[in-house]
Design a protein around this motif. Structure first.
Motif, PDB file in Angstrom:
ATOM      1  N   TYR A 105       0.638  -1.059   0.126  1.00  0.00           N
ATOM      2  CA  TYR A 105       0.085   0.081   0.024  1.00  0.00           C
ATOM      3  C   TYR A 105       0.839   1.274  -0.162  1.00  0.00           C
ATOM      4  CZ  TYR A 105      -3.337  -3.455   1.209  1.00  0.00           C
ATOM      5  OH  TYR A 105      -4.210  -4.623   1.305  1.00  0.00           O
ATOM      6  N   PHE A 106       0.136   2.550  -0.167  1.00  0.00           N
ATOM      7  CA  PHE A 106       0.978   3.619  -0.402  1.00  0.00           C
ATOM      8  C   PHE A 106       0.474   4.630   0.647  1.00  0.00           C
ATOM      9  CE2 PHE A 106       1.209   1.100  -3.996  1.00  0.00           C
ATOM     10  CZ  PHE A 106       2.392   0.853  -4.338  1.00  0.00           C
ATOM     11  N   LEU A 107       1.207   5.307   1.409  1.00  0.00           N
ATOM     12  CA  LEU A 107       1.054   6.197   2.470  1.00  0.00           C
ATOM     13  C   LEU A 107       1.165   7.592   1.765  1.00  0.00           C
ATOM     14  CD1 LEU A 107      -0.078   6.529   5.307  1.00  0.00           C
ATOM     15  CD2 LEU A 107       2.019   6.856   5.973  1.00  0.00           C
ATOM     16  N   TYR A 108       0.348   8.681   1.757  1.00  0.00           N
ATOM     17  CA  TYR A 108       0.432  10.006   1.296  1.00  0.00           C
ATOM     18  C   TYR A 108      -0.102  10.925   2.212  1.00  0.00           C
ATOM     19  CZ  TYR A 108       0.250   7.527  -3.314  1.00  0.00           C
ATOM     20  OH  TYR A 108       0.495   6.693  -4.359  1.00  0.00           O
ATOM     21  N   GLU A 109       0.350  12.169   1.952  1.00  0.00           N
ATOM     22  CA  GLU A 109       0.171  13.458   2.906  1.00  0.00           C
ATOM     23  C   GLU A 109      -0.816  14.391   1.931  1.00  0.00           C
ATOM     24  OE1 GLU A 109       2.210  17.081   4.775  1.00  0.00           O
ATOM     25  OE2 GLU A 109       2.808  14.966   5.542  1.00  0.00           O
ATOM     26  N   LYS A 110      -1.687  14.661   2.332  1.00  0.00           N
ATOM     27  CA  LYS A 110      -2.666  15.597   1.538  1.00  0.00           C
ATOM     28  C   LYS A 110      -2.101  17.202   1.676  1.00  0.00           C
ATOM     29  CE  LYS A 110      -7.136  13.066   1.807  1.00  0.00           C
ATOM     30  NZ  LYS A 110      -8.211  13.260   2.395  1.00  0.00           N
ATOM     31  N   GLU A 111      -2.633  18.147   0.891  1.00  0.00           N
ATOM     32  CA  GLU A 111      -2.468  19.318   0.868  1.00  0.00           C
ATOM     33  C   GLU A 111      -2.788  20.014   2.605  1.00  0.00           C
ATOM     34  OE1 GLU A 111      -0.924  21.519  -1.062  1.00  0.00           O
ATOM     35  OE2 GLU A 111      -0.908  20.157  -2.780  1.00  0.00           O
ATOM     36  N   ASP A 112      -3.831  19.442   3.099  1.00  0.00           N
ATOM     37  CA  ASP A 112      -4.406  20.067   4.369  1.00  0.00           C
ATOM     38  C   ASP A 112      -3.413  19.190   5.283  1.00  0.00           C
ATOM     39  OD1 ASP A 112      -5.228  17.452   4.397  1.00  0.00           O
ATOM     40  OD2 ASP A 112      -7.413  17.992   4.781  1.00  0.00           O
ATOM     41  N   GLY A 113      -2.340  18.424   5.360  1.00  0.00           N
ATOM     42  CA  GLY A 113      -1.497  17.865   6.296  1.00  0.00           C
ATOM     43  C   GLY A 113      -2.123  16.498   6.921  1.00  0.00           C
ATOM     44  N   ASN A 114      -3.395  16.123   6.246  1.00  0.00           N
ATOM     45  CA  ASN A 114      -3.922  14.817   6.755  1.00  0.00           C
ATOM     46  C   ASN A 114      -3.345  13.692   5.853  1.00  0.00           C
ATOM     47  OD1 ASN A 114      -5.524  15.711   8.878  1.00  0.00           O
ATOM     48  ND2 ASN A 114      -7.034  16.239   7.328  1.00  0.00           N
ATOM     49  N   ASP A 115      -3.169  12.576   6.243  1.00  0.00           N
ATOM     50  CA  ASP A 115      -2.550  11.368   5.711  1.00  0.00           C
ATOM     51  C   ASP A 115      -3.591  10.398   5.195  1.00  0.00           C
ATOM     52  OD1 ASP A 115       0.027  12.199   6.330  1.00  0.00           O
ATOM     53  OD2 ASP A 115       0.105  11.120   7.913  1.00  0.00           O
ATOM     54  N   PHE A 116      -3.582   9.746   4.230  1.00  0.00           N
ATOM     55  CA  PHE A 116      -4.362   8.667   3.634  1.00  0.00           C
ATOM     56  C   PHE A 116      -3.492   7.611   2.959  1.00  0.00           C
ATOM     57  CE2 PHE A 116      -3.770  11.229  -0.185  1.00  0.00           C
ATOM     58  CZ  PHE A 116      -3.953  10.238  -1.148  1.00  0.00           C
ATOM     59  N   MET A 117      -4.051   6.542   3.127  1.00  0.00           N
ATOM     60  CA  MET A 117      -3.589   5.079   2.517  1.00  0.00           C
ATOM     61  C   MET A 117      -4.140   5.036   1.268  1.00  0.00           C
ATOM     62  SD  MET A 117      -2.126   1.780   4.614  1.00  0.00           S
ATOM     63  CE  MET A 117      -3.562   0.988   4.676  1.00  0.00           C
ATOM     64  N   SER A 118      -3.429   4.415   0.122  1.00  0.00           N
ATOM     65  CA  SER A 118      -3.902   4.136  -1.078  1.00  0.00           C
ATOM     66  C   SER A 118      -3.516   2.775  -1.492  1.00  0.00           C
ATOM     67  CB  SER A 118      -3.810   5.340  -2.078  1.00  0.00           C
ATOM     68  OG  SER A 118      -4.296   4.753  -3.376  1.00  0.00           O
ATOM     69  N   MET A 119      -4.217   2.321  -2.566  1.00  0.00           N
ATOM     70  CA  MET A 119      -3.634   0.923  -3.298  1.00  0.00           C
ATOM     71  C   MET A 119      -3.030   1.239  -4.715  1.00  0.00           C
ATOM     72  SD  MET A 119      -6.657  -1.935  -2.821  1.00  0.00           S
ATOM     73  CE  MET A 119      -7.931  -0.741  -2.636  1.00  0.00           C
ATOM     74  N   VAL A 120      -2.981   2.659  -4.924  1.00  0.00           N
ATOM     75  CA  VAL A 120      -2.341   3.403  -6.049  1.00  0.00           C
ATOM     76  C   VAL A 120      -1.165   3.934  -5.861  1.00  0.00           C
ATOM     77  CG1 VAL A 120      -2.576   5.072  -7.945  1.00  0.00           C
ATOM     78  CG2 VAL A 120      -4.666   3.966  -6.766  1.00  0.00           C
ATOM     79  N   ALA A 121      -0.064   3.347  -6.493  1.00  0.00           N
ATOM     80  CA  ALA A 121       1.245   3.819  -6.491  1.00  0.00           C
ATOM     81  C   ALA A 121       1.634   5.207  -6.937  1.00  0.00           C
ATOM     82  CB  ALA A 121       2.091   2.763  -7.298  1.00  0.00           C
ATOM     83  N   PRO A 122       2.471   5.937  -6.582  1.00  0.00           N
ATOM     84  CA  PRO A 122       2.805   7.405  -6.949  1.00  0.00           C
ATOM     85  C   PRO A 122       2.787   7.511  -8.549  1.00  0.00           C
ATOM     86  CG  PRO A 122       4.387   6.996  -5.312  1.00  0.00           C
ATOM     87  CD  PRO A 122       3.558   5.286  -5.541  1.00  0.00           C
ATOM     88  N   GLU A 123       3.415   6.307  -9.021  1.00  0.00           N
ATOM     89  CA  GLU A 123       3.790   6.420 -10.582  1.00  0.00           C
ATOM     90  C   GLU A 123       2.452   6.092 -11.372  1.00  0.00           C
ATOM     91  OE1 GLU A 123       5.154   3.093  -8.563  1.00  0.00           O
ATOM     92  OE2 GLU A 123       6.313   5.021  -8.359  1.00  0.00           O
ATOM     93  N   GLU A 124       1.397   5.558 -10.744  1.00  0.00           N
ATOM     94  CA  GLU A 124       0.131   5.371 -11.139  1.00  0.00           C
ATOM     95  C   GLU A 124      -0.945   6.297 -11.334  1.00  0.00           C
ATOM     96  OE1 GLU A 124      -0.736   1.755  -8.974  1.00  0.00           O
ATOM     97  OE2 GLU A 124       0.580   0.437 -10.167  1.00  0.00           O
ATOM     98  N   TRP A 125      -0.579   7.429 -10.704  1.00  0.00           N
ATOM     99  CA  TRP A 125      -1.518   8.461 -10.437  1.00  0.00           C
ATOM    100  C   TRP A 125      -2.207   9.364 -11.827  1.00  0.00           C
ATOM    101  CZ3 TRP A 125      -5.116   9.515  -6.666  1.00  0.00           C
ATOM    102  CH2 TRP A 125      -4.718   8.879  -5.368  1.00  0.00           C
ATOM    103  N   GLY A 126      -1.201   9.472 -12.691  1.00  0.00           N
ATOM    104  CA  GLY A 126      -1.584  10.336 -13.843  1.00  0.00           C
ATOM    105  C   GLY A 126      -1.292  11.673 -13.768  1.00  0.00           C
TER     106      GLY A 126
END
Length: 152
Positions: A105-126
């Motif tokens: 899985y992939f852990l990201y940080e949003k613009e507002d500073g909150n984190d979210f986990m996704s099944m999408v890799a950074p290179e797959e976002w478009g």
């Protein structure tokens, strides 16, 4: 004809000659016959110096091994600390699915500073990314701890 000289027995110092003879010739500090092996006194300072140098070489090698072991332990401690930090972020992050063991899985940080986990890799976002910062690729282990696969 060769002349033979007579030996004057009165001139012989028997006490001095007694000092140069022994019943145990192997204990003399010098060769006792012409064909004997040469006996040279050892330079004790040289022997001690070589022994001390060998001791320093050996202890330096052992200290280097201990230093490498300490470095390995320090690196392992840093890795565990990093896992704890990422795990805390994961459990506070927004997760809209149930993570499965041994999946990535992939852990990201949003613009507002909150984190979210996704099944999408950074290179797959478009083109349209939903995150401001990629934190780590993670894998859920069987004991429900997280392994950091890669991070940025």
């Amino acid at each position: 004809m060769t002349k033979t000289r007579k030996i004057d027995v009165n001139l012989i110092d028997l006490e001095r000659m007694k000092e140069k003879t022994t019943d145990i010739p192997g204990l003399l500090p010098y060769a006792h016959q012409t064909g004997s092996a040469i006996i040279k006194p050892e330079d004790k300072g040289k022997i001690t110096g070589r022994a001390v140098a060998a001791m320093h070489s050996q202890t330096d090698m052992q200290m280097a091994q201990i230093y490498q072991q300490m470095q390995l332990l320090a690196d392992q401690a840093k890795a565990i600390q990093k896992r704890v930090e990422v795990s805390e972020r994961i459990y506070q992050a927004s997760i809209s699915f149930e993570p499965l063991i041994n999946h990535h899985y992939f852990l990201y940080e949003k613009e507002d500073g909150n984190d979210f986990m996704s099944m999408v890799a950074p290179e797959e976002w478009g083109r349209k990314k939903r995150y401001s910062k990629f934190i780590a690729e993670i894998k859920l282990l069987a004991d429900h701890t997280w392994e950091i696969v890669r991070e940025f």
